[in-house]
Scaffold this motif. Sequence first.
Motif, PDB file in Angstrom:
ATOM      1  N   LEU A 172       0.830  -1.193   0.000  1.00 27.84           N
ATOM      2  CA  LEU A 172       0.000   0.000   0.000  1.00 27.84           C
ATOM      3  C   LEU A 172       0.868   1.247   0.000  1.00 27.84           C
ATOM      4  N   GLN A 173       0.575   2.169  -0.909  1.00 31.82           N
ATOM      5  CA  GLN A 173       1.237   3.465  -0.961  1.00 31.82           C
ATOM      6  C   GLN A 173       0.342   4.520  -0.293  1.00 31.82           C
ATOM      7  N   ARG A 174       0.883   5.697  -0.079  1.00 28.79           N
ATOM      8  CA  ARG A 174       0.143   6.726   0.648  1.00 28.79           C
ATOM      9  C   ARG A 174      -0.352   7.811  -0.304  1.00 28.79           C
ATOM     10  N   MET A 175      -1.637   8.157  -0.182  1.00 28.74           N
ATOM     11  CA  MET A 175      -2.109   9.354  -0.866  1.00 28.74           C
ATOM     12  C   MET A 175      -1.268  10.549  -0.415  1.00 28.74           C
ATOM     13  N   ALA A 176      -1.049  11.485  -1.324  1.00 27.43           N
ATOM     14  CA  ALA A 176      -0.348  12.712  -0.948  1.00 27.43           C
ATOM     15  C   ALA A 176      -1.025  13.316   0.280  1.00 27.43           C
ATOM     16  N   ARG A 177      -0.247  13.568   1.318  1.00 26.07           N
ATOM     17  CA  ARG A 177      -0.867  13.979   2.574  1.00 26.07           C
ATOM     18  C   ARG A 177       0.018  14.972   3.323  1.00 26.07           C
ATOM     19  N   GLU A 192      -5.357  14.557   3.133  1.00 21.68           N
ATOM     20  CA  GLU A 192      -4.767  13.726   2.088  1.00 21.68           C
ATOM     21  C   GLU A 192      -5.506  13.954   0.769  1.00 21.68           C
ATOM     22  N   ASN A 193      -4.893  13.444  -0.298  1.00 16.82           N
ATOM     23  CA  ASN A 193      -5.430  13.562  -1.652  1.00 16.82           C
ATOM     24  C   ASN A 193      -5.471  15.012  -2.124  1.00 16.82           C
ATOM     25  N   VAL A 194      -4.433  15.741  -1.745  1.00 21.50           N
ATOM     26  CA  VAL A 194      -4.244  17.111  -2.224  1.00 21.50           C
ATOM     27  C   VAL A 194      -2.917  17.147  -2.983  1.00 21.50           C
ATOM     28  N   PHE A 195      -2.968  17.546  -4.248  1.00 26.88           N
ATOM     29  CA  PHE A 195      -1.820  17.430  -5.149  1.00 26.88           C
ATOM     30  C   PHE A 195      -0.575  18.130  -4.608  1.00 26.88           C
TER      31      PHE A 195
END
Length: 788
Positions: free
Chosen positions: A143-148, A229-232
């Motif tokens: 598992l990788q991490r969403m941009a956070r 998270e999930n913010v570019f």
Amino acid sequence: MQKVKNLIVTSLLLAVFLWPAGSSAQTNLYVSLSGNDSNPGTQRAPFASISGALTRARKISGTVFIRLYAGTYYLSNPVVFSSADSRKDNEPLTLTNVDHQKVTISGGAILGGLNWTVYKNGIWQAKIGHDLVFDELFVNGKLQRMARYPNYDPSAQFLGGTAADAISKERAARWQSPAGGYVHALHSAKWGDFHYIITGKDTSGQPMLEGGWQNNRRSGMHEKYRYTENVFEELDTVNEWYYNKKTKILYYLPPKGLDLKTAKFETPQVAHLFEFRGTEEKPVKNITISGLTLTETVRTFMQNKEPLLRSDWTIYRGAAVFYEGAARCRLENCVLHDLGGNAVFFSKFNRGCEVAGCQISEIGASGICFVGDPAAVRSPSFEYNEYIPPAEIDRTPGPKTNNYPKDCKVYNNLMFNLGFVEKQSTGVELSMCQDITVSHNTIYDVPRAGINVSEGTWGGHIIEFNDVFNTVKETGDHGSFNSWGRDRYWQADKKKLDSIVAENPAIALLDVVKPIIIRNNRLRCDHGWDIDLDDGSSNYQIYNNLCLNGGIKLREGVTRVVENNIMVNSTFHPHVWFKNSQDIFRCNIVGAAYLPIGISSWGKEVDYNAFPDSVSMAEARLRGTDSHSVQGPLTFENPEKGDFRVREGAAALSIGFKNFAMDNFGVVSARLKAIAKKPIFPAVVVTNNLSKDDTIDFMGARVKNLSTAGEQSATGMDQIRGVLVLSVAHGAAASGFLQANDVIIAFNRRLVNNLKDLLEARGAVGKNTEIVIFRNQHQLKQKIEVKM
């Protein structure tokens, strides 16, 4: 003539294969990744899909095995078992592997043919050619991490790293288009968590949020423990990724040495892998899933909306393996890992089902849930402060319908690393169900309870021989075993609740119609209680448990019997009991003096217990309990190795305590035992006395610092702060505005965190001032007149 005979023989052979005669007949149907659903399902000509084999199995009598050859089977939709797939009791269907080959059922999709090009700052980009769900990303199975923000830190205690400014206007100024991002936060009192989706920014630049429904005690997110998270713009470290839904471009910052051309990229697409969809009238019967690996389902935290009566929980009614309307179905010897939501869920009507021999780990929410239909509950309430007036309560005991799980079993399962997304989660959740046996499971490394009972409806559970530890790691005010008893009679106002139970004690047993048994477990909680019976939990029998750190807490409730337990380095925590509770606490070994809060009556019997020293026993006797109890050094056989049997001649044996086995906790299969962790065994602390907080007189009230987790729980405070009111003298000045168990949090417009603050504020007060107290889960501000 010979051709006719050959045709007859061929037809008979085919009939024997497809239509086995008698209950002892067995048919094997085979499935392979290289098969074809138009094949007959033999070893040489297997089916291509499980659904194809199920269609054939419906036409076959006798025992049927659907056997899968090795490989990963990717599902774009769940495999659904309906009542049409039901089997007779002596003709079951088993879905399993071929000769112990590794078979993986995945809810993911492979991202093939990616053309990676350099973006900037170590980030690579690739165009995605298909419409896919992008909720999680796995690279080579990890598992990788969403941009956070802040970046993931595995050593952080809460949420993998948090920052108070995660959604500040100043932070959001960095974000060009944050819509679709997420905010994750602990509950303000750390009673679970909240999740939000970012819908954009307002005209002032502040992020706009939608969500916060994932906890039934909606007091807002924690001011410190939160992250986005999930913010570019937050994609700034290795193993982080971001997917732009508009441009269909995947951005990824790979670790050094990863070959993007050969790496395997996958993203989960579905929340459920297997569904059992039946009803009470037409259940799905006698189907077993065995020996498979289940993985990669999407997260469901934004669908977690349904309140579980008045517990602190809300729930998403779904899981990787979902049962509704099933009877005598099993999930056995499977590995479930890297699932975004719940692993297994038994919803509404289920009878005689079992989960056994499974390894369940790296789970976004809970391990195994049993949750009935709220419409089966009499006089239900759905929010902490909501209640039915006593005159309007249905006084019929038990459920209204059969639409709930009953007579099911959770046996010999290893569960760890649960709740990596949802913190109001557990290993085994029991809500609106009856007669569930949870036996010989090992559960550890969880953010909240290992086993949780959301309310009394409808009892009959047996919790036995489990090994539960490393719990309540990211939350507070909880236990390795936790329960609430907010049944139909309960309400948050303690005075009203006391009068309701005093007038009709039987009302507390209308929902928990059968006793709940907790026996022969080993439990350790380092951030709460080993066994925490909260808010009216009633009708419990608790015996032969080894409690390694947090002791046993009983709050409110009636008819609890606690016998023959060992509380190492801890003790008994009775909190705000009813006067007619009928509780019994006897033949237990405690490692310290009792820690009562708000106790004016000590139930039916508190006696024949073993204390570590004369001071703690004398203190108990001064309260009117333990006239036959004993004191003496706690001498255990081999505590360093986990053997806490008391040695021959120990004082505890003279009052009726009986040793119980210390080698029978947790999983029993050799396969699971080999990989299961064990708890840390505490060094036994020898105590002569417990230090006491100072108490002072405040306008005729006896007050002290609120200083323990027990006091925090009993009062409902968000954290350990303020000054606790122990008692108020009749006719004293304080009697006009204070009650026992109040917490003073401000006085004379000054914050009060401790006695020193209160004394300083008192010294500067004029004739008229104000006091702020916390009572019954609410802050109250009162104007008062002080005599000079």
